[in-house]
Scaffold this motif. Structure first.
Motif, PDB file in Angstrom:
ATOM      1  N   LYS A 186       0.852  -1.192   0.000  1.00  0.00           N
ATOM      2  CA  LYS A 186       0.000   0.000   0.000  1.00  0.00           C
ATOM      3  C   LYS A 186       0.888   1.243   0.000  1.00  0.00           C
ATOM      4  CE  LYS A 186      -3.753   2.170   2.585  1.00  0.00           C
ATOM      5  NZ  LYS A 186      -4.488   2.618   1.436  1.00  0.00           N
ATOM      6  N   ASP A 187       0.766   2.040  -1.042  1.00  0.00           N
ATOM      7  CA  ASP A 187       1.596   3.237  -1.154  1.00  0.00           C
ATOM      8  C   ASP A 187       0.755   4.510  -1.278  1.00  0.00           C
ATOM      9  OD1 ASP A 187       0.654   2.785  -3.706  1.00  0.00           O
ATOM     10  OD2 ASP A 187       2.613   2.819  -4.674  1.00  0.00           O
ATOM     11  N   GLU A 188      -0.529   4.408  -1.004  1.00  0.00           N
ATOM     12  CA  GLU A 188      -1.426   5.561  -0.975  1.00  0.00           C
ATOM     13  C   GLU A 188      -1.919   5.735   0.458  1.00  0.00           C
ATOM     14  OE1 GLU A 188      -2.403   7.639  -3.581  1.00  0.00           O
ATOM     15  OE2 GLU A 188      -0.961   6.591  -4.858  1.00  0.00           O
ATOM     16  N   ALA A 189      -2.150   6.975   0.851  1.00  0.00           N
ATOM     17  CA  ALA A 189      -2.632   7.261   2.209  1.00  0.00           C
ATOM     18  C   ALA A 189      -4.042   6.733   2.404  1.00  0.00           C
ATOM     19  CB  ALA A 189      -2.602   8.770   2.441  1.00  0.00           C
ATOM     20  N   GLY A 190      -4.432   6.603   3.666  1.00  0.00           N
ATOM     21  CA  GLY A 190      -5.786   6.180   3.996  1.00  0.00           C
ATOM     22  C   GLY A 190      -5.833   4.777   4.562  1.00  0.00           C
ATOM     23  N   THR A 191      -6.983   4.460   5.115  1.00  0.00           N
ATOM     24  CA  THR A 191      -7.223   3.150   5.709  1.00  0.00           C
ATOM     25  C   THR A 191      -8.156   2.350   4.812  1.00  0.00           C
ATOM     26  OG1 THR A 191      -6.956   4.006   7.946  1.00  0.00           O
ATOM     27  CG2 THR A 191      -8.222   1.967   7.715  1.00  0.00           C
TER      28      THR A 191
ATOM     29  N   ILE B  93      -5.994  -2.244   6.871  1.00  0.00           N
ATOM     30  CA  ILE B  93      -4.754  -2.097   6.124  1.00  0.00           C
ATOM     31  C   ILE B  93      -4.426  -0.615   5.984  1.00  0.00           C
ATOM     32  CG2 ILE B  93      -3.520  -2.662   3.997  1.00  0.00           C
ATOM     33  CD1 ILE B  93      -4.570  -5.158   5.531  1.00  0.00           C
ATOM     34  N   ASP B  94      -3.345  -0.213   6.610  1.00  0.00           N
ATOM     35  CA  ASP B  94      -2.803   1.138   6.472  1.00  0.00           C
ATOM     36  C   ASP B  94      -1.443   1.013   5.800  1.00  0.00           C
ATOM     37  OD1 ASP B  94      -4.786   2.810   7.947  1.00  0.00           O
ATOM     38  OD2 ASP B  94      -4.206   1.501   9.617  1.00  0.00           O
ATOM     39  N   LYS B  95      -0.924   2.103   5.318  1.00  0.00           N
ATOM     40  CA  LYS B  95       0.397   2.125   4.708  1.00  0.00           C
ATOM     41  C   LYS B  95       1.422   1.705   5.762  1.00  0.00           C
ATOM     42  CE  LYS B  95       3.157   5.313   1.970  1.00  0.00           C
ATOM     43  NZ  LYS B  95       3.203   6.687   1.451  1.00  0.00           N
ATOM     44  N   GLY B  96       2.061   0.542   5.547  1.00  0.00           N
ATOM     45  CA  GLY B  96       3.074   0.061   6.479  1.00  0.00           C
ATOM     46  C   GLY B  96       2.557  -0.699   7.682  1.00  0.00           C
TER      47      GLY B  96
ATOM     48  N   LEU C  63     -16.768  -0.591   9.981  1.00  0.00           N
ATOM     49  CA  LEU C  63     -15.578  -1.104  10.672  1.00  0.00           C
ATOM     50  C   LEU C  63     -14.836   0.011  11.402  1.00  0.00           C
ATOM     51  CD1 LEU C  63     -14.331  -3.682   8.047  1.00  0.00           C
ATOM     52  CD2 LEU C  63     -15.193  -4.189  10.329  1.00  0.00           C
ATOM     53  N   THR C  64     -14.767   1.178  10.823  1.00  0.00           N
ATOM     54  CA  THR C  64     -14.103   2.300  11.471  1.00  0.00           C
ATOM     55  C   THR C  64     -14.854   2.695  12.744  1.00  0.00           C
ATOM     56  OG1 THR C  64     -13.235   3.099   9.383  1.00  0.00           O
ATOM     57  CG2 THR C  64     -13.339   4.692  11.174  1.00  0.00           C
ATOM     58  N   ARG C  65     -16.168   2.769  12.628  1.00  0.00           N
ATOM     59  CA  ARG C  65     -16.998   3.187  13.758  1.00  0.00           C
ATOM     60  C   ARG C  65     -17.002   2.154  14.883  1.00  0.00           C
ATOM     61  NH1 ARG C  65     -21.291   3.817  10.998  1.00  0.00           N
ATOM     62  NH2 ARG C  65     -22.370   1.899  11.532  1.00  0.00           N
ATOM     63  N   THR C  66     -17.119   0.893  14.569  1.00  0.00           N
ATOM     64  CA  THR C  66     -17.306  -0.135  15.602  1.00  0.00           C
ATOM     65  C   THR C  66     -16.017  -0.722  16.156  1.00  0.00           C
ATOM     66  OG1 THR C  66     -17.606  -1.871  13.957  1.00  0.00           O
ATOM     67  CG2 THR C  66     -19.598  -0.772  14.774  1.00  0.00           C
ATOM     68  N   THR C  67     -14.918  -0.562  15.445  1.00  0.00           N
ATOM     69  CA  THR C  67     -13.661  -1.137  15.939  1.00  0.00           C
ATOM     70  C   THR C  67     -12.669  -0.059  16.356  1.00  0.00           C
ATOM     71  OG1 THR C  67     -12.645  -1.240  13.740  1.00  0.00           O
ATOM     72  CG2 THR C  67     -13.897  -3.187  14.482  1.00  0.00           C
ATOM     73  N   GLY C  68     -13.091   1.180  16.249  1.00  0.00           N
ATOM     74  CA  GLY C  68     -12.180   2.270  16.593  1.00  0.00           C
ATOM     75  C   GLY C  68     -11.103   2.470  15.565  1.00  0.00           C
ATOM     76  N   GLY C  69     -11.304   1.833  14.377  1.00  0.00           N
ATOM     77  CA  GLY C  69     -10.327   1.924  13.308  1.00  0.00           C
ATOM     78  C   GLY C  69     -10.311   3.261  12.711  1.00  0.00           C
TER      79      GLY C  69
END
Length: 170
Positions: free
Chosen positions: A102-107, A126-129, A164-170
């Motif tokens: 992954k070489d673009e920003a964002g989740t 999956i985040d960059k790195g 997933l962001t809302r419920t897992t704190g992601g």
């Protein structure tokens, strides 16, 4: 609902990263092997992205996806697996390999939906790195489960990411 597991997701990356990840092993799946007649052993074999997200069987084509959108810089992928494939696989590589490419920003997220229950069995952020498996998993609304079960990944991705962001704190 059936007895399949649908592994799918979307990853924001460049075209070069998309092409590179095609030859990367994403998971190690169990395959039957034998050295002697009457003897059967299961071995783990690394499966590359291009092999995993392809289907040579017409019955599984609705779930097979390995598409890159140049405009959105989005790789959408998916595959239908037998319901015991992922529990018998080693998925440790999945988050690691995807996050390395992954070489673009964002989740972004990758999920495995148990078609029989309409609920998630696994999910990875999956985040960059950095790629991590998520727990606990949220309950999916039936409309979202149906989109995934029907292979409508593009429609499901935004709703899935928000949940997933809302419920897992992601």
């Amino acid at each position: 609902m059936g007895s399949r597991t649908i592994l799918c997701g979307g990853l924001h990356l460049s075209r070069a990263a998309f092409e590179a990840v095609q030859d990367a092993p994403l998971i190690e799946m169990a395959f039957m092997a034998s050295d002697a007649p009457g003897e059967i052993n299961a071995i783990l074999k690394a499966v590359k992205a291009r092999e995993l997200f392809a289907s040579r069987d017409a019955a599984y084509q609705p779930w097979a996806r390995n598409h890159y959108d140049d405009e959105a810089k989005l790789w959408t992928f998916g595959v239908s697996l037998h319901d015991d494939d992922l529990p018998n696989a080693d998925t440790a590589l999945l988050g690691e390999v995807l996050s390395e490419h992954k070489d673009e920003a964002g989740t972004d997220f990758v999920v495995a939906l148990a078609e029989w229950s309409g609920q998630l069995e696994y999910a990875w952020r999956i985040d960059k790195g950095r790629g991590v498996e998520l727990e606990p998993l949220p309950k999916l609304p039936p409309a979202l489960s149906s989109l995934i079960a029907e292979g409508k990944y593009e429609e499901a991705l935004g709703k899935l990411a928000a949940l997933l962001t809302r419920t897992t704190g992601g």
